[in-house]
Write an enzyme that holds these catalytic residues in place. Sequence first.
Site, PDB file in Angstrom:
ATOM      1  CD  GLU A 144      17.748   3.778  -2.594  1.00 50.28           C
ATOM      2  OE1 GLU A 144      17.766   4.015  -1.376  1.00 50.28           O
ATOM      3  OE2 GLU A 144      16.808   3.187  -3.150  1.00 50.28           O
ATOM      4  N   GLY A 176       0.790  -1.238   0.000  1.00 51.63           N
ATOM      5  CA  GLY A 176       0.000   0.000   0.000  1.00 51.63           C
ATOM      6  C   GLY A 176       0.819   1.283   0.000  1.00 51.63           C
ATOM      7  CE1 TYR A 214      19.413  13.674  10.146  1.00 51.58           C
ATOM      8  CE2 TYR A 214      20.067  11.589  11.171  1.00 51.58           C
ATOM      9  CZ  TYR A 214      20.387  12.852  10.697  1.00 51.58           C
ATOM     10  OH  TYR A 214      21.685  13.277  10.752  1.00 51.58           O
TER      11      TYR A 214
END
Length: 385
Positions: free
Chosen positions: A250, A135, A241
């Site tokens: 990333e 979800g 954080y």
Amino acid sequence: MPDLNLPRPEWMTEDLVLLEEQARRFIADEFVPHLDEWHEKGMYPREVWTKAGEAGLLCASMPEEYGGAGGTFAHEAVINRELSLAGFDTFGSPLHSGIVAPYILHYGTDEQKKRWLPKLATGEMVGAIAMTEPGTGSDLQGVRTKAEKSGNGYVLNGSKTFITNGQHANLIVVVAKTDPKQGAKGVSLIVVETDDAPGFRRGRKLKKLGMDSADTSELFFEDVKLPAENMLGTEEGQGFYQLMQELPQERLIVALHAVAMMERAVALTADYVKQRKAFGKTIMEFQNTQFELAECKTQTVMAKVFVDYCIGRHVAGDLDTVTASMAKYKLSDMQGDVIDRCLQLFGGYGYMDEYPISRLYRDARVLRIYAGTNEIMKLLIARSL
Ligand SMILES: Cc1cc2nc3c(=O)[nH]c(=O)nc-3n(C[C@H](O)[C@H](O)[C@H](O)COP(=O)(O)OP(=O)(O)OC[C@H]3O[C@@H](n4cnc5c(N)ncnc54)[C@H](O)[C@@H]3O)c2cc1C
């Protein structure tokens, strides 16, 4: 690979040139002969991880005292590019070494670093990061997986989906709510060692449009009991954080992956069009082919210059979220365009799975989606205006 006529980036020191040669040789000798077999099986064998560990391809930027090679992000960048240039876009080591291990290094206690990092460096442990849920994807604050206090530890419940390394991973950093009443402040990162975790279950290896041999999977946690020491760091509620701090790296990993895939696509295509003939000429002799490849090479050079600039800033500790988001969004968009144009120059063969350009085309699509969709990147960039 095509000669992009670019000077060596400043961050590319002599030891990185050696690492590049070593990685290229190792991948050519040990991995490339199995590329098609692993692709057909749709899975890497588990030993690939330990082989990669022995060859120093895992956790190159982790400190030596925790089993790493004591390098910087530049070491990861060199290894990732070599894997991609050789066609191993589906191998989950950039995530293992460049995303999972840094969470432990930057936020773990000394005990946690000693416990997990050396095993990630050898490949004894395979890492995964489990953020996305059925979800909730982009809206990370909405995760529903819960880590509830119980005695001296936690009980974890929830399900995750689309998790890279999901079948092989035995160390999973799970994004969970320790305080479900709160949004970002209720999020913590908790580590599950799956080898001894009753209640943990792997779901399907999901069938995908591309990245066939990546073991992207569903994961389920049902009353998984975890000791308090598995909370990353010492304080609850730091997860959001911590995620925000690590996301630029990333995104940069995705951007450099996009560039390496473009480099490979241009090289494969330039080779092909010089061999294939139509109307008594090579395909390369048609002006359209030359223009298409000229545009593709130009885009690839621009992309490489930008990603090298970002790597340099990141190594210097100075890459901001906005610039990393620009690199992720723009270079993955450019990659989609370049690989699509290259595939067209292969004609029908470009549509055949045995031609690497076909796999590149399918594998490329997800770079615009994962690690934060390109729309989310644009939201972050727009906030800086
Ligand atoms: C192959 C693969 C590997 C993955 N690996 C991992 C992994 O290892 N770990 C992990 O946790 N996750 C992983 N993911 C999940 C990935 O990060 C998510 O799919 C991605 O973040 C998007 O989330 P979603 O799929 O729920 O899309 P949604 O959030 O539902 O988004 C749907 C669409 O709405 C757009 N949208 C959403 N919010 C906004 C907004 N505010 N403004 C404008 N547009 C918006 C999105 O850009 C997108 O186009 C992987 C996914 C894939 C496909």
